[in-house]
Enzyme design. Structure first.
Site, mmCIF file in Angstrom:
data_model
loop_
_atom_site.group_PDB
_atom_site.id
_atom_site.type_symbol
_atom_site.label_atom_id
_atom_site.label_comp_id
_atom_site.label_asym_id
_atom_site.label_seq_id
_atom_site.Cartn_x
_atom_site.Cartn_y
_atom_site.Cartn_z
ATOM 1 N N LYS A 1 -9.575 2.098 -2.809
ATOM 2 C CA LYS A 1 -10.055 1.604 -1.519
ATOM 3 C C LYS A 1 -11.472 2.101 -1.237
ATOM 4 O O LYS A 1 -11.777 3.285 -1.409
ATOM 5 C CB LYS A 1 -9.100 2.054 -0.404
ATOM 6 C CG LYS A 1 -9.408 1.448 0.945
ATOM 7 C CD LYS A 1 -8.394 1.902 1.994
ATOM 8 C CE LYS A 1 -8.714 1.286 3.351
ATOM 9 N NZ LYS A 1 -7.820 1.790 4.408
ATOM 10 N N CYS B 1 -5.259 -2.241 3.291
ATOM 11 C CA CYS B 1 -5.193 -1.945 4.722
ATOM 12 C C CYS B 1 -6.276 -2.686 5.482
ATOM 13 O O CYS B 1 -6.431 -3.891 5.328
ATOM 14 C CB CYS B 1 -5.256 -0.432 4.941
ATOM 15 S SG CYS B 1 -4.859 0.103 6.618
ATOM 16 N N GLU C 1 0.838 -1.203 0.000
ATOM 17 C CA GLU C 1 0.000 0.000 0.000
ATOM 18 C C GLU C 1 0.876 1.257 0.000
ATOM 19 O O GLU C 1 1.811 1.374 0.785
ATOM 20 C CB GLU C 1 -0.890 -0.025 1.242
ATOM 21 C CG GLU C 1 -1.694 1.242 1.479
ATOM 22 C CD GLU C 1 -2.303 1.291 2.877
ATOM 23 O OE1 GLU C 1 -3.207 2.108 3.083
ATOM 24 O OE2 GLU C 1 -1.874 0.503 3.752
#
Length: 506
Positions: free
Chosen positions: A326, A381, A263
């Site tokens: 995301k 995440c 990420e």
């Protein structure tokens, strides 16, 4: 003498429940933490039963104290991200962690109210388990949800994990709470409780023998590059350039079916990356026949201005680039909830405000020469905390999903238990979906998991290294992917309605 003794007795209850909450969080990090948490919960229920004659206000406060002890120990690493890395005032950072723990603890305390009102009921344990499931579910949705530190993920090292492919993590939670209540009931009805406990564990193990997914095609070769770059360097242009150069160099060292960097491994916005970088990597993908998955900061045109996204870019041989933004953002970490912008400005808190990706994004297609492509669902995440959302994405996908990929950067949290907590979450997600998983991280824990959630191989934390491994894709859907949380929530709701009817009748 009676007054001091009375006061001492009341204070000791608060201290005991605070300590039990802290202990419950601490044992989660032990090899058999999922087993150890069950008798600890039994002690909690015993202590709360002693307080039933007390006022509802005190009872709620005692349950809150237990929850605060649990979450303060389990979530203290948030202080590192806010103060050590984010530069927030230390007092403000400490208060923020305390307030979050207090908020999380409210769900625990609300669930324990079942003990107060159904103490004498023979189905009190079932009602407590049902209310706990409902509260955990709500904790994962209200204010976008924060279900971290649930009881379910610890069951990967406990007796009830094998029920997850059928009914999901909330079913594990149900069985943990119910079994812990039955241990408490051993004093009253030892034979019945022993039979109940052993039968529940045995049936769970039996149910776990089923297989709902199967190997798909040939294994793929994977390279996971762990850069181990400090988060404090994110505002240093020279350090960022060195970080980008490192990842580009490592990508080209050896071809593989799939090469992943973590990420925001490229921490600049996409249009600010070195000129021609993505085209250069696309050419490498074409010539090496390697699929690349890159973590970077994306850009999206909003209604009034350009917005940033937490993005993964996929580059496959001779195909158009893939893009995943995301979806489930971290409140105050990646977006500022409505109504809180004044607070951020008043205290000059350094927080991001990212745009959200759409829910129905396609899986990443890993192209292979002369073989069927492999489709991977991407999470970034803490998105892998939300098992029901991941199951829904797989269920609604128009293309079959064969692999889970999580890209994360836990450098925000320093040397804490956050990486091991998220690893357990990833293990539970693999078990729920019956799919192998890849974890590509900056500082660790970089890992490859089998379809049963067991760790195949990892890299040591806080090292700069590359994990080269082969992984077998799987196809098919588990019952949990097909049904989601509907069965366990329906059961819990039915039990609570039944309990309410019984309570009013008697």
């Amino acid at each position: 003498m009676l007054i001091p003794q009375y006061i001492t007795k009341r204070i000791s209850a608060w201290i005991m429940l605070l300590g039990l909450g802290a202990l419950l969080a601490l044992v989660a990090e032990l090899p058999y933490g999922g087993w150890l948490q069950i008798p600890i919960l039994s002690i909690v229920w015993w202590r709360l039963r002693l307080e039933v004659p007390e006022t509802a206000k005190r009872y709620f406060g005692l349950g809150l104290t237990f929850g605060i002890g649990y979450f303060l120990v389990g979530l203290w690493w948030l202080y590192i991200s806010m103060h050590d890395v984010g530069g927030m005032n230390p007092i403000l950072s400490g208060v923020a962690v305390l307030l979050l723990s207090l908020y999380m603890a409210m769900y625990f305390s609300a669930a324990t109210f079942t003990i107060r009102y159904c103490k004498q009921s023979r189905i009190a344990g079932l009602l407590l388990a049902a209310s706990w499931v409902v509260m955990e579910y709500l904790r994962g949705y209200i204010f976008t949800g924060f279900p971290w530190m649930g009881l379910a993920e610890n069951q990967f090292n406990g007796p009830f994990a094998l029920i997850a492919p059928i009914f999901g993590g909330l079913a594990c939670t149900f069985l943990v709470v119910w079994t812990s209540w039955e241990i408490l009931a051993l004093r009253v009805r030892p034979f019945t409780s022993i039979i109940t406990i052993f039968a529940t564990i045995a049936l769970t193990q039996l149910a776990g023998q089923g297989s709902y997914t199967k190997p798909f095609g040939e294994p793929i070769s994977v390279r996971l590059i762990q850069g181990n770059f400090e988060q404090s360097l994110k505002f240093n242009p020279q350090a960022i350039s060195q970080q980008i150069d490192f990842y580009v160099s490592e990508i080209q060292k050896q071809a593989a079916d799939l090469i992943i960097i973590p990420e925001t491994a490229f921490p600049w916005p996409q249009n600010n990356l070195p000129y021609g970088l993505l085209n250069y990597l696309q050419n490498y993908s074409n010539t090496s026949l390697s699929n690349l998955l890159l973590g970077l900061v994306g850009e999206a045109r909003g209604d009034q201005e350009m917005q940033y996204t937490n993005r993964a870019i996929g580059l496959s041989p001779n195909t158009q680039p893939y893009q995943y933004d995301k979806v489930h953002l971290v409140p105050f970490g990646e977006f500022i909830p409505p109504g809180f912008h004044w607070f951020i400005k008043a205290f000059n808190v350094p927080l991001s405000d990212f745009a959200r990706g759409s829910f129905d994004q396609k899986p990443f297609r890993i192209e292979r020469k002369n073989q069927a492509s492999v489709n991977a669902t991407i999470t970034i995440c803490y998105e892998d905390v939300f098992g029901d959302e991941l199951a829904l994405r797989i269920r609604r996908s128009q293309e079959p999903v064969h692999l889970l990929i999580n890209m994360t950067n836990l450098a925000w949290f320093g040397e804490s238990q956050a990486p091991t907590q998220q690893l357990r979450l990833s293990q539970l997600r693999s078990l729920e979906t019956g799919l192998p998983a890849i974890r590509a991280t900056n500082t660790g824990i970089t890992a490859v998991l089998g379809s049963d959630g067991k760790v195949i191989q990892t890299l040591p934390e806080f090292t700069q290294a590359t994990l080269t491994v082969t992984i077998q894709p799987y196809s098919g859907q588990t019952p949990y992917v097909r049904w989601g949380n509907l069965p366990i929530l329906s059961l819990s709701a039915a039990l609570l309605i039944w309990g309410l009817i019984r309570h009013r009748r008697f």
